[in-house]
Scaffold this active site. Structure first.
Site, PDB file in Angstrom:
ATOM      1  N   GLU A 180      10.443  39.603  62.484  1.00 28.26           N
ATOM      2  CA  GLU A 180      10.081  38.990  63.754  1.00 28.26           C
ATOM      3  C   GLU A 180      10.520  37.532  63.799  1.00 28.26           C
ATOM      4  O   GLU A 180      10.600  36.872  62.764  1.00 28.26           O
ATOM      5  CB  GLU A 180       8.555  39.069  63.959  1.00 28.26           C
ATOM      6  CG  GLU A 180       8.082  40.506  64.160  1.00 28.26           C
ATOM      7  CD  GLU A 180       6.573  40.638  64.361  1.00 28.26           C
ATOM      8  OE1 GLU A 180       6.193  41.366  65.276  1.00 28.26           O
ATOM      9  OE2 GLU A 180       5.798  40.024  63.614  1.00 28.26           O
ATOM     10  N   CYS A 199      11.012  29.897  65.336  1.00 25.07           N
ATOM     11  CA  CYS A 199      10.482  30.185  64.008  1.00 25.07           C
ATOM     12  C   CYS A 199      11.176  31.453  63.517  1.00 25.07           C
ATOM     13  O   CYS A 199      11.067  32.500  64.154  1.00 25.07           O
ATOM     14  CB  CYS A 199       8.969  30.372  64.125  1.00 25.07           C
ATOM     15  SG  CYS A 199       8.179  30.831  62.579  1.00 25.07           S
ATOM     16  N   CYS A 232       7.473  39.890  52.302  1.00 20.60           N
ATOM     17  CA  CYS A 232       7.372  38.702  51.451  1.00 20.60           C
ATOM     18  C   CYS A 232       6.735  39.117  50.141  1.00 20.60           C
ATOM     19  O   CYS A 232       5.824  39.944  50.121  1.00 20.60           O
ATOM     20  CB  CYS A 232       6.512  37.628  52.127  1.00 20.60           C
ATOM     21  SG  CYS A 232       6.428  36.076  51.195  1.00 20.60           S
ATOM     22  N   CYS A 290       0.187  35.921  49.283  1.00 18.81           N
ATOM     23  CA  CYS A 290      -0.942  35.053  49.651  1.00 18.81           C
ATOM     24  C   CYS A 290      -1.947  35.907  50.434  1.00 18.81           C
ATOM     25  O   CYS A 290      -1.579  36.530  51.433  1.00 18.81           O
ATOM     26  CB  CYS A 290      -0.467  33.876  50.493  1.00 18.81           C
ATOM     27  SG  CYS A 290       0.831  32.906  49.675  1.00 18.81           S
ATOM     28  N   CYS A 295      -2.423  35.828  54.422  1.00 13.80           N
ATOM     29  CA  CYS A 295      -1.243  35.935  55.279  1.00 13.80           C
ATOM     30  C   CYS A 295      -0.881  37.408  55.483  1.00 13.80           C
ATOM     31  O   CYS A 295      -0.764  38.167  54.518  1.00 13.80           O
ATOM     32  CB  CYS A 295      -0.077  35.195  54.635  1.00 13.80           C
ATOM     33  SG  CYS A 295       1.479  35.371  55.536  1.00 13.80           S
ATOM     34  N   CYS A 341       1.190  31.442  62.836  1.00 13.80           N
ATOM     35  CA  CYS A 341       1.387  31.348  61.391  1.00 13.80           C
ATOM     36  C   CYS A 341       0.632  32.443  60.663  1.00 13.80           C
ATOM     37  O   CYS A 341      -0.575  32.616  60.862  1.00 13.80           O
ATOM     38  CB  CYS A 341       0.875  30.023  60.865  1.00 13.80           C
ATOM     39  SG  CYS A 341       1.559  28.606  61.688  1.00 13.80           S
TER      40      CYS A 341
HETATM   41  N1  SAH Z   1       6.551  31.523  52.708  1.00 15.54           N
HETATM   42  C1  SAH Z   1       6.739  30.228  53.327  1.00 15.54           C
HETATM   43  C2  SAH Z   1       7.146  30.336  54.759  1.00 15.54           C
HETATM   44  C3  SAH Z   1       6.076  30.898  55.680  1.00 15.54           C
HETATM   45  S1  SAH Z   1       5.493  29.590  56.647  1.00 15.54           S
HETATM   46  C4  SAH Z   1       5.473  29.422  53.171  1.00 15.54           C
HETATM   47  O1  SAH Z   1       4.461  29.994  52.826  1.00 15.54           O
HETATM   48  O2  SAH Z   1       5.524  28.221  53.335  1.00 15.54           O
HETATM   49  C5  SAH Z   1       4.019  30.215  57.267  1.00 15.54           C
HETATM   50  C6  SAH Z   1       2.907  29.204  57.133  1.00 15.54           C
HETATM   51  O3  SAH Z   1       1.722  29.769  57.686  1.00 15.54           O
HETATM   52  C7  SAH Z   1       2.604  28.918  55.679  1.00 15.54           C
HETATM   53  O4  SAH Z   1       2.188  27.587  55.542  1.00 15.54           O
HETATM   54  C8  SAH Z   1       1.470  29.873  55.426  1.00 15.54           C
HETATM   55  O5  SAH Z   1       0.710  29.511  54.313  1.00 15.54           O
HETATM   56  C9  SAH Z   1       0.696  29.754  56.711  1.00 15.54           C
HETATM   57  N2  SAH Z   1      -0.198  30.885  56.949  1.00 15.54           N
HETATM   58  C10 SAH Z   1      -0.156  32.110  56.394  1.00 15.54           C
HETATM   59  N3  SAH Z   1      -1.157  32.874  56.849  1.00 15.54           N
HETATM   60  C11 SAH Z   1      -1.843  32.122  57.724  1.00 15.54           C
HETATM   61  C12 SAH Z   1      -2.980  32.365  58.550  1.00 15.54           C
HETATM   62  N4  SAH Z   1      -3.584  33.534  58.547  1.00 15.54           N
HETATM   63  N5  SAH Z   1      -3.403  31.364  59.341  1.00 15.54           N
HETATM   64  C13 SAH Z   1      -2.768  30.164  59.361  1.00 15.54           C
HETATM   65  N6  SAH Z   1      -1.694  29.885  58.616  1.00 15.54           N
HETATM   66  C14 SAH Z   1      -1.237  30.850  57.801  1.00 15.54           C
END
Ligand code: SAH
Length: 374
Positions: free
Chosen positions: A112, A125, A132, A136, A139, A367
């Site tokens: 996406e 974005c 991935c 985490c 996420c 995010c």
């Molecule tokens: N893998 C990279 C790129 C993804 S950026 C990274 O982690 O930096 C996506 C951003 O959104 C990251 O900072 C991630 O930690 C954050 N993120 C992931 N899940 C989220 C959620 N449920 N709510 C808010 N931010 C989130």
């Protein structure tokens, strides 16, 4: 009993899975495009014309490429502009100014991208991997694991497609251009380093070699793959680096960002500081605010102290992200009162702090919500 061996997410650089994505001009430099055409027995000078169609005119219909001889057009297009991906669905929010597109790649993998139009800028974005491997737990992308790396052209095409829809006046607000690209979609960009650097180069190469964007408009976000962060600092492309920190202490970060068991908070923040020192670009620390998990006042103070231990010359700012809901997640967003206190404490320590808007959350496009289901 001995301790169980910790398994860490693996870091892959080569696309795996069923074959490789079609080779496309966005995978190549201008010279390589020429050589590629010549290798196919086609005239090399056509590479520049094809590049102009793709990057400058944003044309995707071969019929419109009238400067190419009709008899050779199909072959030239097949050679350098093969179809890379098909849009399956676009969801809109904010009166059409936020648009999330679901793409099907050549092998069926789904990714996406999200376009966000603001009064003064347009940000796209993009995803850099299908799925991935970083796992985490808060996420949505991390829950499905890694399917494969995307190619440079597959990454670039998400931006070019967005640029096309803006140029064709399909996004409310009149014809427009892409001003910012953030590598914050699906995937860990630093785990697909080569393709991501290629994409950054294509975005910033002047037309017709690339899209001609300013590197200052490009942000690469990472969980903190330290050796890759060091490498990025030496590329000579002044992109903004965002580090997804989410906790200032190893105990909590080991849980929230599992790769922390490989590179600690200290090593990761040190790499971010190094990046700022070498590139003179202010680093952004991403911190998703989770109620009762990482949003305590003492953690704000600790975060401020950790960052200030590298000096207070303005090398860093903090971007707090209100946690977006994901399926099955046991965590929720912080109380606004705790969020305000967190900001206040960081600012009291001299650290510029912003709170990110939650654009796209109603279409699962914010995010951490990209899961690419059909
Ligand atoms: N893998 C990279 C790129 C993804 S950026 C990274 O982690 O930096 C996506 C951003 O959104 C990251 O900072 C991630 O930690 C954050 N993120 C992931 N899940 C989220 C959620 N449920 N709510 C808010 N931010 C989130």
């Amino acid at each position: 009993m001995s301790e169980p061996i910790k398994t860490l997410p693996l870091v892959f650089d080569e696309p795996k899975g069923r074959g490789k994505p079609p080779r496309h001009l966005a995978d190549f430099t201008l010279d390589e495009r020429k050589a590629h055409l010549e290798g196919l027995g086609l005239p090399g000078f056509r590479a520049k014309q094809l590049s102009t169609h793709y990057f400058s005119r944003l044309v995707d219909d071969p019929e419109q490429m009238t400067d190419l001889p009709a008899a050779d057009r199909a072959e030239l297009v097949a050679g350098l502009l093969p179809d890379l991906m098909t849009p399956l669905r676009t969801l809109e929010a904010d009166k059409g100014t936020t648009r999330k597109t679901l793409w099907k790649l050549f092998d069926g993998a789904l990714v996406e991208s999200v376009l966000m139009r603001y009064p003064d800028r347009v940000t796209i974005c993009v995803s850099s991997q299908a799925g991935c491997g970083m796992a985490c737990p808060f996420c949505a992308t991390g829950q499905g694991g890694l399917q494969r790396n995307m190619s440079t052209a597959e990454i670039v095409e998400q931006v070019v497609a967005g640029a096309r829809s803006l140029a064709r006046d399909e996004v409310p607000g009149g014809p427009g251009r892409v001003s910012n690209v953030v590598f914050m979609g699906m995937g860990e960009p630093m785990a697909n380093y080569k393709a991501v650097i290629g994409a950054v180069r294509r975005l910033t190469d002047p037309a017709p070699a690339g899209l001609g964007m300013s590197a200052r408009g490009v942000t690469v976000s990472t969980v903190g793959l330290v050796p890759r962060m060091h490498q990025l600092a030496t590329e000579g492309i002044p992109v903004t680096l965002a580090l997804s920190l989410h906790a200032p202490d190893d105990e909590l970060r080991n849980e929230l960002v599992p790769i922390n068991t490989r590179w600690s908070v200290a090593e990761t923040v040190n790499a971010a500081w190094e990046y700022a020192r070498i590139t003179k670009r202010r680093v952004s620390i991403e911190y998703a605010m989770m109620r009762g998990i990482n949003d305590q006042a003492w953690r704000a103070d600790l975060l401020g102290d950790v960052l200030n231990s590298y000096g207070d010359w303005g090398w860093v700012h903090v971007n707090l992200i209100p946690l977006n809901p994901t399926p099955g997640s046991k965590w929720t967003a912080s109380d606004p009162k705790d969020e305000r206190e967190f900001v206040r404490r960081l600012e009291a320590k001299g650290i510029p702090t912003t709170v990110r808007d939650t654009r796209g959350s109603d279409i699962d496009g914010a995010c951490g919500q990209l899961a690419a289901a059909e």
